[in-house]
Write a protein that holds these residues in place. Structure first.
Motif, PDB file in Angstrom:
ATOM      1  N   GLU A   1       0.818  -1.220   0.000  1.00 41.56           N
ATOM      2  CA  GLU A   1       0.000   0.000   0.000  1.00 41.56           C
ATOM      3  C   GLU A   1       0.850   1.268   0.000  1.00 41.56           C
ATOM      4  N   LYS A   2       2.034   1.213   0.619  1.00 37.37           N
ATOM      5  CA  LYS A   2       2.893   2.388   0.735  1.00 37.37           C
ATOM      6  C   LYS A   2       3.771   2.591  -0.508  1.00 37.37           C
ATOM      7  N   ALA A   3       3.827   1.593  -1.381  1.00 42.43           N
ATOM      8  CA  ALA A   3       4.816   1.600  -2.458  1.00 42.43           C
ATOM      9  C   ALA A   3       4.312   2.261  -3.736  1.00 42.43           C
ATOM     10  N   ASP A   4       5.248   2.858  -4.472  1.00 49.38           N
ATOM     11  CA  ASP A   4       4.973   3.337  -5.829  1.00 49.38           C
ATOM     12  C   ASP A   4       5.280   2.249  -6.851  1.00 49.38           C
ATOM     13  N   LEU A   5       6.171   1.332  -6.478  1.00 53.07           N
ATOM     14  CA  LEU A   5       6.558   0.230  -7.357  1.00 53.07           C
ATOM     15  C   LEU A   5       6.967  -0.946  -6.477  1.00 53.07           C
ATOM     16  N   VAL A   6       6.561  -2.153  -6.894  1.00 47.71           N
ATOM     17  CA  VAL A   6       6.977  -3.382  -6.208  1.00 47.71           C
ATOM     18  C   VAL A   6       7.837  -4.191  -7.179  1.00 47.71           C
ATOM     19  N   ILE A   7       8.981  -4.657  -6.694  1.00 44.41           N
ATOM     20  CA  ILE A   7       9.861  -5.510  -7.497  1.00 44.41           C
ATOM     21  C   ILE A   7       9.968  -6.862  -6.812  1.00 44.41           C
ATOM     22  N   THR A   8       9.672  -7.914  -7.565  1.00 50.17           N
ATOM     23  CA  THR A   8       9.832  -9.265  -7.035  1.00 50.17           C
ATOM     24  C   THR A   8      10.692 -10.057  -8.000  1.00 50.17           C
ATOM     25  N   GLY A   9      10.928 -11.310  -7.677  1.00 50.82           N
ATOM     26  CA  GLY A   9      11.722 -12.141  -8.561  1.00 50.82           C
ATOM     27  C   GLY A   9      11.890 -13.542  -8.033  1.00 50.82           C
ATOM     28  N   GLU A  10      12.253 -14.453  -8.926  1.00 56.17           N
ATOM     29  CA  GLU A  10      12.624 -15.813  -8.562  1.00 56.17           C
ATOM     30  C   GLU A  10      13.429 -16.401  -9.715  1.00 56.17           C
ATOM     31  N   GLY A  11      13.982 -17.582  -9.518  1.00 53.36           N
ATOM     32  CA  GLY A  11      14.865 -18.145 -10.516  1.00 53.36           C
ATOM     33  C   GLY A  11      14.225 -18.378 -11.861  1.00 53.36           C
ATOM     34  N   LYS A  12      12.982 -18.881 -11.848  1.00 54.89           N
ATOM     35  CA  LYS A  12      12.289 -19.179 -13.103  1.00 54.89           C
ATOM     36  C   LYS A  12      10.843 -18.717 -13.009  1.00 54.89           C
ATOM     37  N   VAL A  13      10.404 -17.980 -14.021  1.00 53.23           N
ATOM     38  CA  VAL A  13       8.994 -17.578 -14.110  1.00 53.23           C
ATOM     39  C   VAL A  13       8.398 -18.298 -15.316  1.00 53.23           C
ATOM     40  N   ASP A  14       7.462 -19.217 -15.034  1.00 55.14           N
ATOM     41  CA  ASP A  14       6.836 -20.004 -16.090  1.00 55.14           C
ATOM     42  C   ASP A  14       5.358 -20.179 -15.787  1.00 55.14           C
ATOM     43  N   HIS A  15       4.709 -21.121 -16.460  1.00 58.56           N
ATOM     44  CA  HIS A  15       3.276 -21.310 -16.263  1.00 58.56           C
ATOM     45  C   HIS A  15       2.943 -21.749 -14.840  1.00 58.56           C
ATOM     46  N   GLN A  16       3.856 -22.503 -14.209  1.00 62.37           N
ATOM     47  CA  GLN A  16       3.635 -22.909 -12.823  1.00 62.37           C
ATOM     48  C   GLN A  16       3.618 -21.689 -11.904  1.00 62.37           C
ATOM     49  N   THR A  17       4.437 -20.699 -12.236  1.00 65.51           N
ATOM     50  CA  THR A  17       4.474 -19.461 -11.461  1.00 65.51           C
ATOM     51  C   THR A  17       3.108 -18.795 -11.426  1.00 65.51           C
ATOM     52  N   LEU A  18       2.380 -18.901 -12.522  1.00 66.14           N
ATOM     53  CA  LEU A  18       1.098 -18.211 -12.643  1.00 66.14           C
ATOM     54  C   LEU A  18      -0.069 -19.019 -12.083  1.00 66.14           C
ATOM     55  N   SER A  19       0.224 -20.160 -11.465  1.00 72.69           N
ATOM     56  CA  SER A  19      -0.863 -20.993 -10.941  1.00 72.69           C
ATOM     57  C   SER A  19      -0.773 -21.158  -9.437  1.00 72.69           C
ATOM     58  N   GLY A  20      -0.305 -20.121  -8.744  1.00 73.35           N
ATOM     59  CA  GLY A  20      -0.359 -20.157  -7.295  1.00 73.35           C
ATOM     60  C   GLY A  20       0.949 -19.924  -6.579  1.00 73.35           C
ATOM     61  N   LYS A  21       2.042 -19.704  -7.314  1.00 74.64           N
ATOM     62  CA  LYS A  21       3.320 -19.454  -6.662  1.00 74.64           C
ATOM     63  C   LYS A  21       3.396 -18.015  -6.147  1.00 74.64           C
ATOM     64  N   LEU A  22       4.553 -17.683  -5.562  1.00 75.50           N
ATOM     65  CA  LEU A  22       4.717 -16.397  -4.896  1.00 75.50           C
ATOM     66  C   LEU A  22       4.461 -15.214  -5.823  1.00 75.50           C
ATOM     67  N   VAL A  23       5.025 -15.253  -7.027  1.00 74.65           N
ATOM     68  CA  VAL A  23       4.875 -14.120  -7.947  1.00 74.65           C
ATOM     69  C   VAL A  23       3.404 -13.862  -8.245  1.00 74.65           C
TER      70      VAL A  23
END
Length: 384
Positions: free
Chosen positions: A283-305
């Motif tokens: 809520e306090k941020a103007d921009l959020v930066i995240t990351g992990e080793g691999k971003v793939d379809h599994q990432t978009l189905s419930g992972k941290l990102v």
């Protein structure tokens, strides 16, 4: 400008805290006046204990427990600063990484060491236990864990069974008379990121047994054992949880936690975000930066990102993702709520070289994305 850095680890390269440091350096190089907040994260799997313990200002404790084959080992778990909450990972005591490949055999392995971790925390007077159950070497339905806490599993003639995977088929009754009474005084939350039922073609044995060393015959035996355990446990506890989403997690520990620990199953990402009060930081941020080793379809189905992307969309804050391998399309990134995604790899190179250079590459990639964001804000444009 306030920037929140909230990454997972880059497996094999950087811990989440190291990613935070590298990103912070890149941000301040691009915009020295930026206010930077760093919150190392995890998804409920490996590394969650460290992240939550550090966030709680706590400490790690070392305990002598049994490994999956019953051998003595040292395992760590975390305690909050006030010693009321314990943070632990099943993998520390019952993990596949504790065995040599030739030792993989879910008929013989047990979650007994995980129960010993829980018992130690109970003896220290905690009121809450947060347990991550990823990376197990076991398919025992949680009977090993339960045995360490006083449950006794008997066959049809009243003989006590060893709490290993192959015993599940023979269980005829469960003696609860010697269960540690402290269990009734503690709230246990289990980080569970799969939705498999306990048994059947999508259950613990069929889906995860082979990666733990089970051949087709073992898979059939373990599945039959889980079915039998479900029948006896349902009769004993008056509730059938075998079809509950996540019951088949960690070789059936999901179901075992519901029966033997009266636990609650929750998504690991949600637990970590809640414990770190991430919504307040976003809520306090103007921009959020995240990351992990691999971003793939599994990432978009419930992972941290994905969990963070949903939160950022809710708070209307742009999310940028820095990763080692980027395997989603621009359309998928946009649909997931990711404003900017970039791989840190800037040339073809061997894995070992890429891992050794990860810190510098995260720093550089973060510099470029923040420079772009800063110049966009100055010109009245944004990443949205």
């Amino acid at each position: 400008m306030h920037i929140l850095v909230a990454p997972d680890k880059f497996r094999g390269s950087l811990e989440a805290e190291e990613v935070c440091r590298a990103a912070r350096e890149g941000i301040l190089l691009a915009h020295p006046a930026a206010e930077v907040t760093t919150v190392p994260l995890a998804d409920g799997g490996e590394g969650t204990t460290t992240v939550l313990t550090q966030n709680a200002g706590g400490r790690l404790v070392t305990v002598q427990v049994s490994d999956p084959l019953g051998r003595p080992i040292s395992a760590e778990y975390g305690l909050s600063a006030d010693s009321t909450t314990a943070y632990m990972e099943m993998a520390a005591a019952s993990g596949l990484r504790l065995l040599a490949p030739q030792e993989y055999n879910p008929l013989l392995t047990s979650t007994y060491g995980t129960g010993e971790l829980i018992k130690d925390a109970l003896n220290r007077g905690v009121s809450t236990i947060i347990l991550g159950i990823g990376g197990s070497a076991t398919t025992d339905g949680g009977i090993g864990m339960a045995a360490a806490l006083g449950y006794i599993f008997l066959n049809g003639t009243g003989k006590v069974l060893p709490p290993v995977g192959k015993s599940m088929e023979a269980i005829a009754s469960i003696d609860t008379s010697r269960v540690d009474p402290l269990l009734r005084q503690v709230s246990i939350v289990v980080a569970c990121d799969v939705t498999n039922p306990l048994y059947g073609e999508k259950g613990a044995a069929c889906i995860y047994g082979p990666q733990k060393g089970a051949n087709p015959q073992m898979v059939q035996q373990l599945d039959a054992g889980l079915r039998n355990l479900a029948q006896v446990a349902t009769s004993t506890f008056g509730k059938d949880v075998s079809s509950t989403p996540g019951a088949g997690a960690a070789g059936g520990v999901g179901a075992g936690a519901l029966w033997f620990l009266n636990a609650t199953l929750r998504e690991g990402v949600q637990i970590v975000m809640e414990q770190t009060r991430l919504a307040e930081q976003v809520e306090k941020a103007d921009l959020v930066i995240t990351g992990e080793g691999k971003v793939d379809h599994q990432t978009l189905s419930g992972k941290l990102v994905k969990g963070l992307a949903d939160l950022c969309q809710e708070k209307e804050v742009p999310l940028a993702v820095v990763c080692g391998t980027l395997l989603i399309s621009p359309e998928e990134a946009r649909e997931a709520g990711i404003a900017y995604a970039v791989s840190i790899l800037n040339r073809p190179q061997r894995l070992q070289e890429a891992q050794s250079e990860a810190y510098v590459r995260v720093r550089e990639a973060t510099f470029h994305l923040v420079r772009l964001f800063y110049l966009g804000r100055k010109s009245g444009r944004s990443l949205h």
